[in-house]
Design an enzyme around this catalytic site. Structure first.
Site, PDB file in Angstrom:
ATOM      1  N   GLU A  82      -4.308  -4.477   9.244  1.00 18.05           N
ATOM      2  CA  GLU A  82      -4.730  -5.498   8.276  1.00 18.05           C
ATOM      3  C   GLU A  82      -6.153  -6.003   8.500  1.00 18.05           C
ATOM      4  O   GLU A  82      -6.853  -6.298   7.538  1.00 18.05           O
ATOM      5  CB  GLU A  82      -3.731  -6.665   8.273  1.00 18.05           C
ATOM      6  N   TYR A  93      -4.724 -10.519   9.548  1.00 15.60           N
ATOM      7  CA  TYR A  93      -5.668 -10.271   8.451  1.00 15.60           C
ATOM      8  C   TYR A  93      -7.019 -10.926   8.743  1.00 15.60           C
ATOM      9  O   TYR A  93      -8.071 -10.270   8.721  1.00 15.60           O
ATOM     10  CB  TYR A  93      -5.144 -10.874   7.143  1.00 15.60           C
ATOM     11  N   HIS A 144      -8.000  -4.073  -1.642  1.00 12.23           N
ATOM     12  CA  HIS A 144      -7.298  -4.149  -0.351  1.00 12.23           C
ATOM     13  C   HIS A 144      -6.310  -2.982  -0.200  1.00 12.23           C
ATOM     14  O   HIS A 144      -6.309  -2.286   0.820  1.00 12.23           O
ATOM     15  CB  HIS A 144      -6.571  -5.495  -0.256  1.00 12.23           C
ATOM     16  N   GLU A 145      -5.508  -2.775  -1.219  1.00 14.20           N
ATOM     17  CA  GLU A 145      -4.494  -1.712  -1.122  1.00 14.20           C
ATOM     18  C   GLU A 145      -5.159  -0.333  -1.069  1.00 14.20           C
ATOM     19  O   GLU A 145      -4.696   0.565  -0.353  1.00 14.20           O
ATOM     20  CB  GLU A 145      -3.487  -1.799  -2.272  1.00 14.20           C
ATOM     21  N   GLU A 158       0.802  -1.233   0.000  1.00 16.14           N
ATOM     22  CA  GLU A 158       0.000   0.000   0.000  1.00 16.14           C
ATOM     23  C   GLU A 158       0.833   1.281   0.000  1.00 16.14           C
ATOM     24  O   GLU A 158       0.497   2.235   0.711  1.00 16.14           O
ATOM     25  CB  GLU A 158      -0.944  -0.032   1.206  1.00 16.14           C
ATOM     26  N   ASP A 184       9.241 -10.127   9.930  1.00 21.09           N
ATOM     27  CA  ASP A 184       9.044 -11.026   8.780  1.00 21.09           C
ATOM     28  C   ASP A 184       8.753 -12.460   9.240  1.00 21.09           C
ATOM     29  O   ASP A 184       8.050 -13.203   8.560  1.00 21.09           O
ATOM     30  CB  ASP A 184      10.279 -11.033   7.859  1.00 21.09           C
ATOM     31  N   HIS A 190      -6.241   0.437   2.398  1.00 22.82           N
ATOM     32  CA  HIS A 190      -5.144   0.887   3.271  1.00 22.82           C
ATOM     33  C   HIS A 190      -4.972   2.409   3.237  1.00 22.82           C
ATOM     34  O   HIS A 190      -4.342   2.972   4.144  1.00 22.82           O
ATOM     35  CB  HIS A 190      -3.821   0.251   2.838  1.00 22.82           C
TER      36      HIS A 190
HETATM   37  C1  LIG Z   1       2.143  -9.501  14.041  1.00 20.76           C
HETATM   38  C2  LIG Z   1       3.132  -9.407  12.995  1.00 20.76           C
HETATM   39  C3  LIG Z   1       4.047  -8.292  13.211  1.00 20.76           C
HETATM   40  C4  LIG Z   1       4.528  -7.566  12.271  1.00 20.76           C
HETATM   41  C5  LIG Z   1       4.311  -7.865  10.867  1.00 20.76           C
HETATM   42  C6  LIG Z   1       4.365  -6.653  10.030  1.00 20.76           C
HETATM   43  C7  LIG Z   1       4.862  -6.684   8.819  1.00 20.76           C
HETATM   44  C8  LIG Z   1       5.445  -7.923   8.323  1.00 20.76           C
HETATM   45  C9  LIG Z   1       6.265  -7.809   7.120  1.00 20.76           C
HETATM   46  O1  LIG Z   1       6.829  -9.049   6.883  1.00 20.76           O
HETATM   47  C10 LIG Z   1       5.637  -7.175   5.916  1.00 20.76           C
HETATM   48  C11 LIG Z   1       4.493  -7.490   5.377  1.00 20.76           C
HETATM   49  C12 LIG Z   1       4.033  -6.873   4.154  1.00 20.76           C
HETATM   50  C13 LIG Z   1       2.878  -7.193   3.592  1.00 20.76           C
HETATM   51  C14 LIG Z   1       2.430  -6.629   2.361  1.00 20.76           C
HETATM   52  C15 LIG Z   1       1.337  -7.038   1.731  1.00 20.76           C
HETATM   53  C16 LIG Z   1       0.427  -8.112   2.205  1.00 20.76           C
HETATM   54  O2  LIG Z   1      -0.862  -7.608   2.387  1.00 20.76           O
HETATM   55  C17 LIG Z   1       0.391  -9.251   1.233  1.00 20.76           C
HETATM   56  C18 LIG Z   1      -0.344 -10.435   1.734  1.00 20.76           C
HETATM   57  C19 LIG Z   1       0.036 -11.681   1.023  1.00 20.76           C
HETATM   58  C20 LIG Z   1      -0.128 -11.620  -0.480  1.00 20.76           C
HETATM   59  O3  LIG Z   1      -1.221 -11.353  -0.935  1.00 20.76           O
HETATM   60  O4  LIG Z   1       0.829 -11.862  -1.189  1.00 20.76           O
HETATM   61 ZN   LIG Z   2      -2.739  -5.170   3.764  1.00 22.94          ZN
END
Ligand SMILES: CC/C=C\C/C=C\C[C@@H](O)/C=C/C=C/C=C\[C@@H](O)CCCC(=O)O
Ligand SMILES: [Zn+2]
Length: 659
Positions: free
Chosen positions: A335, A404, A312-313, A288, A396, A316
């Site tokens: 999320e 979500y 979704h984006e 996003e 990560d 955000h």
């Molecule tokens: C409780 C977890 C704590 C922190 C996690 C926050 C960010 C994690 C990091 O790894 C980044 C995530 C980025 C996500 C971006 C987009 C998602 O919405 C995609 C979801 C999966 C997909 O559709 O490919």
């Molecule tokens: Zn998201």
């Protein structure tokens, strides 16, 4: 029985505003604006330049401290134009190295400038060679900063609460388009004065983000890109050979945006909503980044069936980018709300209303169970709590579908408990109250109490803190999924089904069918109850093996692998080497690792090692960890190096004996 009360530690987590993944001191001395200068150096795969911060010293701090990561090197620092000493902290494997400069005493505001360069191993950036692009002629750069990778792009206060406006001057090769997560500007007078003149063969781009945003939303893409307009405020970018396909796929963008404005009761504040359809190795479905959503080309199904990611984006833009989780512990507020809003947008624009919402929720609950199962199996069940204990954990590693799907189900439950009308007013008030700032779980809970009363049928403590599946199921109307589930039952029971073709079925219905056969959620391992014989008959009837839709393809591969079909190995390997979206790549590599197919695990490991460069650094790190491969700093699997060295030694010994 009365509901259980949170423990003091749980209560503290609900209210926590202390971002543990930053070593910066943004609460005491905060950057309120950043002026970025970047020169994009494709030859050396680095960004060189500077960032100048406007700093407000909020509590008489003696230093201004920023985060850095993965080899970012600060060459010089200046405080109010006077060179200053930089004190580097002890390197932390996950959180990086802090960098502190002294602040002038008794001064409320000042400017701090860091001249620096990123390293080729920057965890946020992927530098693609021309061969890795669609056009094959030019290199390509894109970044992904969420959750804590912005610090590898620029020295910054890398905490979601540390919002700041920014502007940027980007010098990129003449042939390239340089886009950022902001608005394009004509020129930037202040920053311009400090920049060296543009070099021959380079072109200067100006970007600005006037709305204060968190560092994880800073993004750049530099490549041979072309654009098509979708509407007056929406445009899609991609490599030239992909752009018309992308235009077709994302043509509903303006409609989604209008629906979101209506549901949130607030105009879109970011002015432009552009999309860039990235190279196949982009590790997520979408990101996003304000003004410029990044999306994966795995959404290009040709029939707009996967364009929900754009909804979704877009969502955000309100929930996440305007109202932001105070710390990553409260990620579910980004999320969960966004999945809720995404479903509302899709329900409205598809004309299918609540039926689609319930169908989508049913899919989500299956996916959630898969995620919970996976995390429990790897001994990380605690991370399946909505407000998880993530101190010292790499975000990560903590990332899953839990925020979500458990998060959005809680929001839907709240809506269904108080009624749609009351909830619609509540949503608008929530966004008005917290926009431009951040929110914790405790603030959300208090706001619910204030606006909607006690809502005593919801066991908040369980929802927030209990690990595992949903503490309370939602009653769903699953009529949109009935056809799929009943067909799957027939195949499972009789080895044949009522439908001889799936002509006219939506992608979501096909997905529901494959899930009902046991294709499982996005995270869990496969556990198919279907025999290879039945899968072959299904394939003869419905041709899943040749279906290019990414959601279908990934599920079909999983079914084949768990049934021990040798062709599943090559199909899965083809899929995980032509795109790098972690949603598909990680579960499939794990399915290969666990497959009963001969040599599946070994082939998966060697394929991953051979293709390591294809993946974005975040994906590379995660798959390496899933497969137990140690790529080391050089990107070469250390076990292969050791094995290779052992073979050399054995060879030498044998040669000696022969002599
Ligand atoms: C409780 C977890 C704590 C922190 C996690 C926050 C960010 C994690 C990091 O790894 C980044 C995530 C980025 C996500 C971006 C987009 C998602 O919405 C995609 C979801 C999966 C997909 O559709 O490919
Ligand atoms: Zn998201």
């Amino acid at each position: 029985m009365p509901f259980q009360q949170p423990t003091p530690a749980q209560l503290a987590r609900e209210a926590s505003t202390d971002e543990k993944s930053t070593q910066s001191n943004w609460r005491d001395a905060q950057a309120t604006h950043a002026s970025i200068e970047w020169r994009v150096d494709f030859d050396n795969e680095v960004l060189t330049g500077a960032v100048t911060y406007d700093v407000t010293n909020k509590s008489n701090a003696s230093t201004f401290v920023v985060d850095t990561h993965s080899g970012l090197t600060i060459h010089r620092a200046y405080v109010d134009n006077v060179e200053a000493e930089v004190l580097l902290g002890k390197p932390h494997a996950i959180f990086g190295v802090s960098a502190a400069v002294p602040l002038p005493p008794a001064k409320k505001t000042c400017q701090v400038r860091f001249e620096y360069s990123t390293a080729p191993e920057c965890s946020a950036a992927q530098w693609l060679s021309p061969a890795q692009t669609a056009g094959k002629k030019r290199p390509y750069l894109f970044t992904q900063s969420q959750a804590i990778h912005a610090r590898a792009l620029l020295p910054c206060q890398d905490a979601p609460g540390a919002k700041m406006s920014w502007d940027a001057v980007v010098d990129a090769p003449q042939w390239a388009t340089a886009l950022m997560s902001g608005l394009q500007a004509e020129s930037l007078p202040f920053i311009h004065k400090k920049c060296p003149p543009v070099e021959d063969g380079y072109r200067r781009w100006f970007w600005k983000q006037p709305v204060p945003t968190s560092s994880y939303l800073i993004a750049i893409v530099v490549a041979d890109l072309e654009a098509r307009d979708i509407s007056e405020r929406c445009r899609v970018w991609s490599e030239p050979s992909v752009v018309d396909k992308a235009l077709h796929e994302f043509s509903e963008t303006e409609q989604f945006l209008r629906a979101a404005e209506d549901i949130t009761g607030q105009d879109y504040v970011w002015k432009r909503y552009d999309l860039v359809c990235l190279a196949p190795s982009f590790p997520y479905g979408g990101m996003e980044n304000p003004c410029l959503t990044f999306v994966t080309p795995t959404l290009l199904a040709g029939d707009r069936s996967l364009a929900g990611v754009v909804a979704h984006e877009i969502a955000h833009s309100w929930t996440g980018n305007l109202v932001t989780n105070a710390t990553w512990e409260h990620f579910w507020l980004n999320e969960g709300w966004t999945r809720w809003l995404e479903r509302k947008i899709k329900a409205r624009t598809s004309g299918k209303g609540r039926l689609l919402e319930d169908f989508d929720l049913a899919t989500s609950q299956r996916n959630l169970s898969g995620a919970v199962k996976h995390f429990t199996e790897i001994g990380q069940g605690a991370l399946t709590a909505l407000v998880p204990p993530i101190e010292g954990v790499d975000p990560d590693d903590a990332f899953s579908l839990v925020p979500y799907e458990k998060g959005s189900t809680l929001i839907h439950l709240l809506e269904r408990t108080v009624g749609e009308e009351k909830f619609s007013t509540f949503v608008k008030a929530y966004i008005r109250e917290f926009r431009f700032t951040t929110v914790t779980t405790a603030q959300f809970r208090a706001f619910v109490q204030r606006e909607l009363g006690a809502v005593s049928t919801i066991d908040w403590c369980q929802w927030f803190h209990a690990p595992g599946d949903l503490p309370q199921a939602l009653a769903l109307n699953e009529s949109l999924g009935e056809k799929a589930v009943s067909l799957a039952r027939q195949w499972l029971k009789n080895g044949c089904g009522d439908f001889t073709t799936l002509e006219g079925w939506t992608t979501d219905e096909k997905v529901a069918f494959l899930d009902a056969l046991g294709a499982g959620g996005d995270d869990g391992r496969t556990q198919s109850a279907v025999s290879l014989q039945v899968l072959d008959a299904i394939d003869d009837a419905y041709s899943f093996t040749t279906d290019a839709n990414a959601e279908i393809r990934s599920r079909w591969c999983k079914l084949l692998l768990s049934a021990g079909a040798a062709r599943g190995v090559s199909l899965a390997l083809d899929f995980v080497t032509c795109q790098g979206r972690m949603k598909f790549v990680r579960p499939l590599y794990r399915a290969l690792r666990d497959s009963p197919c001969a040599n599946a695990k070994e082939t998966a490991i060697s394929t991953f090692v051979e293709n390591a460069d294809f993946y974005h650094p975040i994906c590379r790190k995660m798959v390496a960890s899933d497969l137990g491969v140690d790529l080391g700093a050089s990107g070469v699997d250390l076990r292969l190096v050791v094995a290779g060295a052992a073979l050399v030694v054995v060879g030498l010994l044998l040669a000696r004996r022969r002599n």
